[in-house]
Design a protein around this motif. Structure first.
Motif, PDB file in Angstrom:
ATOM      1  N   THR A 168       0.850  -1.181   0.000  1.00 40.55           N
ATOM      2  CA  THR A 168       0.000   0.000   0.000  1.00 40.55           C
ATOM      3  C   THR A 168       0.892   1.239   0.000  1.00 40.55           C
ATOM      4  O   THR A 168       2.116   1.156   0.130  1.00 40.55           O
ATOM      5  CB  THR A 168      -0.923   0.032   1.232  1.00 40.55           C
ATOM      6  N   LEU A 169       0.264   2.414  -0.088  1.00 37.22           N
ATOM      7  CA  LEU A 169       1.020   3.661  -0.099  1.00 37.22           C
ATOM      8  C   LEU A 169       1.523   4.052   1.290  1.00 37.22           C
ATOM      9  O   LEU A 169       2.295   5.006   1.432  1.00 37.22           O
ATOM     10  CB  LEU A 169       0.164   4.786  -0.668  1.00 37.22           C
ATOM     11  N   HIS A 170       1.096   3.322   2.314  1.00 40.31           N
ATOM     12  CA  HIS A 170       1.409   3.700   3.691  1.00 40.31           C
ATOM     13  C   HIS A 170       2.318   2.646   4.333  1.00 40.31           C
ATOM     14  O   HIS A 170       1.930   1.488   4.503  1.00 40.31           O
ATOM     15  CB  HIS A 170       0.115   3.849   4.501  1.00 40.31           C
ATOM     16  N   ASP A 171       3.528   3.053   4.702  1.00 37.66           N
ATOM     17  CA  ASP A 171       4.477   2.135   5.320  1.00 37.66           C
ATOM     18  C   ASP A 171       3.896   1.456   6.553  1.00 37.66           C
ATOM     19  O   ASP A 171       4.075   0.251   6.763  1.00 37.66           O
ATOM     20  CB  ASP A 171       5.755   2.879   5.742  1.00 37.66           C
ATOM     21  N   GLU A 172       3.218   2.241   7.375  1.00 37.25           N
ATOM     22  CA  GLU A 172       2.727   1.712   8.641  1.00 37.25           C
ATOM     23  C   GLU A 172       1.656   0.641   8.420  1.00 37.25           C
ATOM     24  O   GLU A 172       1.605  -0.356   9.155  1.00 37.25           O
ATOM     25  CB  GLU A 172       2.182   2.851   9.512  1.00 37.25           C
ATOM     26  N   VAL A 173       0.808   0.831   7.419  1.00 37.18           N
ATOM     27  CA  VAL A 173      -0.184  -0.194   7.097  1.00 37.18           C
ATOM     28  C   VAL A 173       0.518  -1.471   6.635  1.00 37.18           C
ATOM     29  O   VAL A 173       0.151  -2.586   7.033  1.00 37.18           O
ATOM     30  CB  VAL A 173      -1.161   0.308   6.012  1.00 37.18           C
ATOM     31  N   ASN A 174       1.542  -1.324   5.824  1.00 35.79           N
ATOM     32  CA  ASN A 174       2.287  -2.489   5.340  1.00 35.79           C
ATOM     33  C   ASN A 174       2.937  -3.246   6.497  1.00 35.79           C
ATOM     34  O   ASN A 174       2.909  -4.483   6.538  1.00 35.79           O
ATOM     35  CB  ASN A 174       3.358  -2.046   4.341  1.00 35.79           C
ATOM     36  N   ARG A 192       6.609  -3.205   1.451  1.00 34.52           N
ATOM     37  CA  ARG A 192       7.253  -2.043   0.834  1.00 34.52           C
ATOM     38  C   ARG A 192       7.373  -0.954   1.899  1.00 34.52           C
ATOM     39  O   ARG A 192       6.387  -0.553   2.500  1.00 34.52           O
ATOM     40  CB  ARG A 192       6.432  -1.533  -0.349  1.00 34.52           C
ATOM     41  N   ILE A 193       8.606  -0.503   2.122  1.00 34.82           N
ATOM     42  CA  ILE A 193       8.878   0.544   3.104  1.00 34.82           C
ATOM     43  C   ILE A 193       9.568   1.691   2.380  1.00 34.82           C
ATOM     44  O   ILE A 193      10.672   1.529   1.858  1.00 34.82           O
ATOM     45  CB  ILE A 193       9.779   0.038   4.251  1.00 34.82           C
ATOM     46  N   ARG A 194       8.941   2.851   2.383  1.00 30.13           N
ATOM     47  CA  ARG A 194       9.476   3.983   1.623  1.00 30.13           C
ATOM     48  C   ARG A 194      10.260   4.954   2.507  1.00 30.13           C
ATOM     49  O   ARG A 194      11.254   5.519   2.074  1.00 30.13           O
ATOM     50  CB  ARG A 194       8.337   4.718   0.924  1.00 30.13           C
ATOM     51  N   ALA A 195       9.834   5.176   3.733  1.00 25.28           N
ATOM     52  CA  ALA A 195      10.508   6.132   4.608  1.00 25.28           C
ATOM     53  C   ALA A 195      11.895   5.614   4.975  1.00 25.28           C
ATOM     54  O   ALA A 195      12.032   4.527   5.561  1.00 25.28           O
ATOM     55  CB  ALA A 195       9.680   6.378   5.863  1.00 25.28           C
ATOM     56  N   GLN A 196      12.917   6.371   4.647  1.00 26.12           N
ATOM     57  CA  GLN A 196      14.287   5.908   4.850  1.00 26.12           C
ATOM     58  C   GLN A 196      14.662   5.797   6.319  1.00 26.12           C
ATOM     59  O   GLN A 196      15.570   5.046   6.670  1.00 26.12           O
ATOM     60  CB  GLN A 196      15.257   6.861   4.136  1.00 26.12           C
TER      61      GLN A 196
END
Length: 458
Positions: free
Chosen positions: A73-79, A98-102
């Protein structure tokens, strides 16, 4: 295989499309009912409307019987929570997020995704994956696609055969005689929208996109045989200081002391932030579609213009404007799959597709057998695969010329005891060899069978 996918955006749809086409049992979850309707109308998958982190929604998707959950999903925390719930309540064997926030991926927090904390087996960071792909393109001018295998010992690259390409209209089996220094194998060709696995008698034609596999230190030499003799880019202009643009600029500073980097960012706050954190990069606050800003950035002297904004249209138009103003090469980030052929027709040298890169990364962990690496290419019509041959593999102990299983496949290179070898008809595959090959999409299942781990192995 039973797979639950959280997120029906571009990446989730791409993964579902590939897995459903291979007859896997796929359920896909998204909070947007219209998105789920669109996916289920186009694909043979089950669609569930809801939040992928909620236990009841996961249960309706059949998570209790799933072999894998893929949270994109578009939200790291949901993933992250979806993977936690799948592990704690449903004991799902493999969890991909999928984790986008570095900040989540910083070395000092590396224990975060351990089994005792957030039990995620595979973490995918699109920004890093795409950034690394851009950096590889910058180091290999002329290649429209590159990927490394076997811990960097083997590289596959795609090139366009131009009118001045020295090897067009030449049977592939004569290339070794004509170019004895060439230590590469052409494994796939895209011609007029169709992907083919070339035979020894195949001849390349002008306009073909050819993919070759070779030892890492032979890539530049192989590109020169195709007529690409450019040196790696040193004067680099980047448009966009988002996660990808900033990562590329930062890594260029670290890896290439000679690089002269300029970065254009429209948002003033983001431009200021980039200027504060980058050391040798000149940051300009302005619009990449503004000719005066491009002139100020020295676009006419740039070896390459790399457009990495979040807007495909800006990336395409700024690249074309940069080309008109004198940039030698252009590279665009394109999220929309349908824009690739359009951009190529406009003269954009190369593009990077985040969805394709992320899907390839996921497929590496979906594939059965001892698959170590996967790279989907040519709009998903085939895959470059690195696999390890075990004692139970049907490949082991047979000469390549005697194998009747290789229709639709082509082996590009073999890594044995640290040495890269080109495939020959009399070569015998041994146990523990790492094989890099290309396979058409409809032959992927056969590749999995060739490298499966049989029960007798244990």
């Amino acid at each position: 295989m039973r797979v639950v996918i959280c997120g029906a955006g571009q990446v989730g749809f791409g993964i579902a499309e590939r897995l459903a086409a291979e007859q896997n049992d796929v359920s896909i979850i998204d909070s947007d009912a219209r998105q789920i309707q669109m996916v289920t109308e186009q694909l043979d998958v089950r669609g569930i409307v809801g939040w992928g982190a909620h236990p009841d929604v996961l249960a309706r998707a059949g998570i209790d019987q799933a072999d894998m959950i893929i949270a994109v999903t578009l939200h790291d925390e949901v993933n992250m929570v979806a993977c936690q719930v799948a592990h704690a309540l449903f004991n799902v064997p493999t969890k991909v997020a999928r984790i986008r926030a570095q900040t989540y991926l910083a070395p000092e927090w590396s224990d975060l995704f351990s089994r005792d904390h957030l039990p995620i087996d595979v973490v995918i960071s699109p920004e890093i994956e795409v950034g690394e792909m851009v950096l590889r393109r910058l180091s290999l001018p002329g290649a429209i696609d590159t990927v490394s295998f076997a811990d960097g010992a083997i590289v596959a690259a795609g090139v366009v055969c131009r009118e001045d390409c020295p090897i067009v209209d030449t049977p592939l089996n004569q290339l070794t005689q004509l170019f004895p220094e060439a230590q590469a194998t052409i494994v796939a060709v895209s011609r007029e929208g169709k992907t083919i696995v070339p035979t020894a008698l195949e001849q390349l034609q002008v306009g073909d996109i050819a993919y070759f596999v070779t030892q890492a230190d032979q890539v530049q030499r192989t590109l020169s045989i195709f007529g690409y003799d450019e040196l790696p880019s040193q004067r680099i202009l980047i448009a966009g200081s988002g996660n990808i643009g900033y990562y590329v600029a930062r890594e260029l500073e670290r890896r290439n002391p000679l690089a002269r980097i300029k970065l254009i960012e429209k948002n003033r706050a983001k431009a200021q932030e980039a200027a504060e954190h980058l050391n040798r990069t000149v940051v300009l606050n302005g619009d990449a579609l503004d000719q005066s800003i491009l002139d100020e950035a020295g676009v006419g002297e740039a070896d390459i213009m790399v457009a990495l904004t979040n807007d495909d249209r800006i990336n395409i138009l700024s690249c074309l404007l940069a080309r008109q103003l004198g940039a030698r090469r252009i590279l665009a980030l394109l999220n929309e799959q349908g824009y690739a052929a359009f951009a190529r027709g406009l003269g954009i040298d190369a593009h990077v597709n985040p969805r394709q890169i992320t899907v390839s990364r996921v497929l590496q962990h979906v594939r059965r057998g001892r698959i170590r690496g996967v790279h989907a290419l040519l709009d998903g019509s085939g895959e470059l695969i690195e696999a390890e041959a075990l004692e139970t593999s049907p490949l082991v102990g047979k000469q390549l010329r005697d194998l009747d299983t290789l229709d639709g496949l082509r082996i590009g290179a073999i890594l044995r005891d640290g040495k890269v070898m080109q495939p020959r008809g009399d070569m015998v595959v041994r146990a523990n060899d790492r094989v890099v090959l290309f396979a058409l999409a409809e032959r992927i299942k056969r590749v999995e069978q060739l490298f499966r781990v049989a029960l007798e192995f244990f």
